[in-house]
Design a protein around this motif. Structure first.
Motif, short mmCIF file in Angstrom:
data_model
loop_
_atom_site.label_atom_id
_atom_site.label_comp_id
_atom_site.label_asym_id
_atom_site.label_seq_id
_atom_site.Cartn_x
_atom_site.Cartn_y
_atom_site.Cartn_z
N ILE A 220 0.84 -1.20 0.00
CA ILE A 220 0.00 0.00 0.00
C ILE A 220 0.87 1.25 0.00
CG2 ILE A 220 -1.83 1.21 1.23
CD1 ILE A 220 -2.98 -1.31 0.63
N VAL A 224 1.19 4.20 -2.87
CA VAL A 224 1.06 5.63 -2.59
C VAL A 224 2.25 6.37 -3.21
CG1 VAL A 224 1.08 7.36 -0.76
CG2 VAL A 224 -0.32 5.33 -0.52
N ALA A 260 -0.79 7.37 10.70
CA ALA A 260 -1.09 6.37 9.68
C ALA A 260 -1.96 6.94 8.56
CB ALA A 260 -1.78 5.18 10.33
N LEU A 261 -2.61 8.07 8.85
CA LEU A 261 -3.48 8.68 7.83
C LEU A 261 -2.71 9.55 6.85
CD1 LEU A 261 -6.71 10.04 9.53
CD2 LEU A 261 -6.51 8.38 7.72
N PHE A 264 -1.97 8.74 3.08
CA PHE A 264 -3.17 8.75 2.23
C PHE A 264 -3.64 10.18 1.99
CE2 PHE A 264 -3.48 4.77 4.79
CZ PHE A 264 -2.98 3.97 3.80
N ALA A 265 -3.55 10.99 3.04
CA ALA A 265 -3.96 12.39 2.90
C ALA A 265 -3.04 13.07 1.88
CB ALA A 265 -3.89 13.09 4.24
N MET A 267 -1.38 11.66 -0.56
CA MET A 267 -1.66 11.15 -1.90
C MET A 267 -2.92 11.80 -2.47
SD MET A 267 -2.40 7.25 -2.87
CE MET A 267 -3.31 6.76 -4.29
N THR A 268 -3.96 11.88 -1.62
CA THR A 268 -5.20 12.49 -2.09
C THR A 268 -4.96 13.94 -2.48
OG1 THR A 268 -6.29 11.04 -0.52
CG2 THR A 268 -7.64 12.75 -1.52
N ALA B 136 -6.37 3.96 -1.42
CA ALA B 136 -5.77 4.78 -0.37
C ALA B 136 -6.83 5.41 0.52
CB ALA B 136 -4.90 5.86 -1.00
N ILE B 137 -7.91 5.91 -0.09
CA ILE B 137 -8.95 6.54 0.72
C ILE B 137 -9.61 5.50 1.63
CG2 ILE B 137 -11.18 7.70 0.60
CD1 ILE B 137 -10.17 9.03 -1.97
N GLN B 139 -8.30 2.71 2.73
CA GLN B 139 -7.37 2.30 3.79
C GLN B 139 -7.26 3.38 4.85
OE1 GLN B 139 -7.19 -0.85 3.84
NE2 GLN B 139 -5.16 -0.81 4.71
N SER B 140 -7.35 4.65 4.45
CA SER B 140 -7.20 5.69 5.46
C SER B 140 -8.38 5.64 6.44
CB SER B 140 -7.04 7.06 4.82
OG SER B 140 -8.12 7.34 4.00
#
Lengths: 283, 341
Positions: A220, A224, A260-261, A264-265, A267-268, B136-137, B139-140
């Motif tokens: 994962i 990313v 851990a977030l 992803f944040a 990447m978004t 990704a969303i 998993q977050s």
């Protein structure tokens, strides 16, 4: 304190970079998003563990890299090559099926418990760095990362094969028309990509511990990295891996609840700003 | 020669007439009858609970398949909507005294609004990157739910204290496989019917045209972002309905239901069943469960066997079970027609 965390970020970033560069190589030549990449990483670590019981860390490393190169070659020869005209989703799901198979194989051979792969003698212990002790082995990971990056850049920029690879990633049809055997090229490149995943697995063995879930966690994170960098771009993946390493390491200290977030944040945010990633133009 | 070519080309590109409303309703009634017959004829409690699980995941797969069918997009993060719906229902039931019906309607509405807003941003990301972005969303949210221990119970999950009566029906009926199977089956059939009716309107052809060539549709003068976001939102709401059924059935939600491997598994069901029809993914879910149970009884290596069979199905049978079935049906029809002629 902060300096040590930055170093730790560099360590994880180097690992991610090695895994992600394998993904980028495979994506570049075959347009395949390899869901099995994390399980190749795991397979590398377990093979090295098994071989190191007999031949020590060096032997384990060599065995894992060689085995994974062979796996990668077979993957391309009997998988990607036969499926190259199919929908990308199809191939993606095939790699997802492979992920299940590899995980099952690892679990049935080594069970569900976790193992640890001891670092080689010469790299055990710590050094005094900026006033606090730092494990030598982690510095070695950074060195391996730098070495891999340098070799890849050298290989792709300055060798004839590298020229073919760059050509085939940009425009496979034209490259094939110039007389390059792109199928053979892809076989080699996917083998290198898989070997890099295996190498990262071995190198991370003494750093993380060996467990059947180790593959999916790093998969994962390296997705990313690859997406932030722009699919198919090495420069982007290098940069993104380093940034993500720092985000992980510093986030763990300053924002432990949200650490851990953060990937992803990030990447978004990057994708909303630039849908094709930092330095990618092709998706 | 050219006549043959043009005839086959015509056959392939021919737009199939939409089935009539009456025919759709008749098919739905037949599907309901099948469900009733299954619930009456299956005596084993174990098989019944397997079928109930399968039907819940069939609803999930229906939602995910709808996204793939109408938008041509693959989501690796749909477990987000499945799990989140369970948590929303759980939180609302545990913290407020609202009737469960209200809670369910509000949850569906909230998921719809959330997914629509999210989609406005993410459907612009093309192709494979979209799949990774949804991964990704999803998993977050998995991480968020696992970490916020105080509110969600963390990795231990959350028990939902449903009142003794839900919609005037004893709670026990929702948590008993044979009656819950009927409820889930009814929901599944109703959702397939609703989606089929929706696709009979202009929305169906429009979204399919966008899937095939978005730029051209924009040239004709349609806006494409809103329809695509709408498809995503509808797909999320259908998936959320599955999550709500699961919460009602087990009275429990855990972060595992949000994990990306759930999304991956359901994607397998969709591909197995075939995503060119609405009902294909649902069939895929039922086949997946029965197959997994069958293999699991004989060996512990079901993951390997499943991986290999998945690869075989994808490679050899790209249209899935539904594709195979409709090919067989066409074959039978042609055979009969030839015999009658």
């Amino acid at each position: 304190m902060i300096a040590i965390q930055i170093l730790n970020g560099l360590v994880y970033g180097s690992l991610l970079m090695i895994v992600a560069s394998g993904l980028v190589l495979i994506y570049g030549l075959r347009r395949v998003v390899n869901f099995a990449h994390g399980s190749l990483f795991m397979l590398g670590a377990y093979i090295a563990y098994a071989a190191s019981l007999q031949f020590g860390f060096g032997g384990g490393l060599a065995a894992a890299v060689a085995a994974l190169a062979a796996v990668g070659f077979c993957l391309d020869r009997f998988g990607f090559r036969l499926l190259q005209d199919r929908d990308p989703l199809t191939v993606m799901l095939v790699t997802f099926g492979l992920l299940l198979v590899f995980e099952d194989v690892v679990q049935s051979v080594w069970g569900k418990q976790s193992y640890s792969l001891p670092a080689p003698e010469a790299l055990q212990g710590t050094v005094e760095l900026l006033g606090s002790p730092f494990p030598v082995y982690r510095l070695a990971i950074v060195a391996v990362g730098a070495l891999v990056a340098a070799c890849l850049v050298g290989w792709l920029r300055f060798s004839r094969i590298g020229l073919f690879i760059r050509g085939a990633s940009t425009d496979p049809v034209t490259t094939a028309m110039q007389g390059v055997n792109t199928d053979r090229l892809s076989g080699g490149v996917v083998a290198v990509g898989a070997a890099l995943a295996g190498l990262a697995g071995v190198v991370s063995g003494p750093f993380l511990s060996l467990s059947p879930t180790m593959g999916s966690d790093i998969l994962i994170d390296s997705f990313v990295v690859v997406v932030i960098g722009g699919l198919g771009s090495f420069a982007g993946a290098f940069a993104a891996a380093m940034v993500l390493g720092q985000v992980q390491a510093l986030g763990a200290v300053y924002l432990p609840d949200l650490a851990a977030l953060l990937p992803f944040a990030l990447m978004t945010a990057v994708l909303v700003w630039r849908p094709s990633g930092l330095s990618g133009s092709r998706v | 020669m050219s006549a043959i070519i043009s005839a086959t080309a015509l056959e392939e590109t021919q737009v199939k007439p939409n089935p009539g409303v009456l025919r759709l309703c008749a098919m739905a009634a037949a599907a309901l009858a099948v469900g009733l017959a299954v619930s009456l004829s299956v005596a084993s409690n174990g098989l019944m609970s397997l079928l109930t699980q399968a039907t819940i995941y069939a609803v999930f797969a229906l939602g995910l398949g709808f996204l793939l069918k109408q938008n041509g997009m693959v989501s690796f993060g749909h477990a987000l909507f499945f799990g989140l719906a369970g948590y929303l229902v759980g939180a609302a039931v545990n913290l407020t005294g609202w009737p469960v019906g209200t809670v369910i309607v509000m949850t569906l509405a909230a998921i719809g609004v959330f997914a629509f807003g999210l989609a406005l941003v993410i459907v612009r990301v093309p192709g494979i990157a979209f799949g990774m972005l949804t991964l990704a969303i999803g998993q977050s949210f998995y991480v968020l739910v696992s970490k916020s221990r105080g509110f969600t119970g963390g990795a231990d999950g959350m028990n939902i204290n449903f009142p003794a009566q839900v919609f005037g029906v004893e709670l026990a009926s929702f948590q008993n496989p044979s009656s819950m199977f009927l409820i889930c089956w009814l929901t599944l059939v109703a959702l397939v019917l609703l989606l089929a009716l929706l696709l009979r309107t202009g929305f169906g052809p429009l979204t399919e045209a966008i899937r095939e060539n978005e730029e051209r549709v924009r040239f004709i003068g349609f806006r494409t972002l809103l329809p695509r976001a709408a498809v995503f939102a509808i797909s999320a709401m259908v998936t959320a309905a599955g999550g709500i059924l699961s919460a009602l059935y087990t009275g429990f939600v855990s972060p595992e239901s949000l994990h990306w491997s759930v999304s991956g598994t359901v994607l397998i069901m969709v591909v197995l069943g075939g995503s060119r029809t609405l009902w294909g993914p649902a069939v895929g879910a039922v086949v997946y469960y029965l197959f997994r149970d069958f293999v699991g009884e004989h060996t512990t290596h079901w993951m390997s066997i499943f991986g290999v069979s998945l690869i075989a199905v994808i490679v050899l049978w790209p249209a899935g079970i539904a594709g195979g079935a409709s090919r067989a049906a066409t074959g039978v029809k042609q055979f009969v027609a030839r015999r009658l002629a």
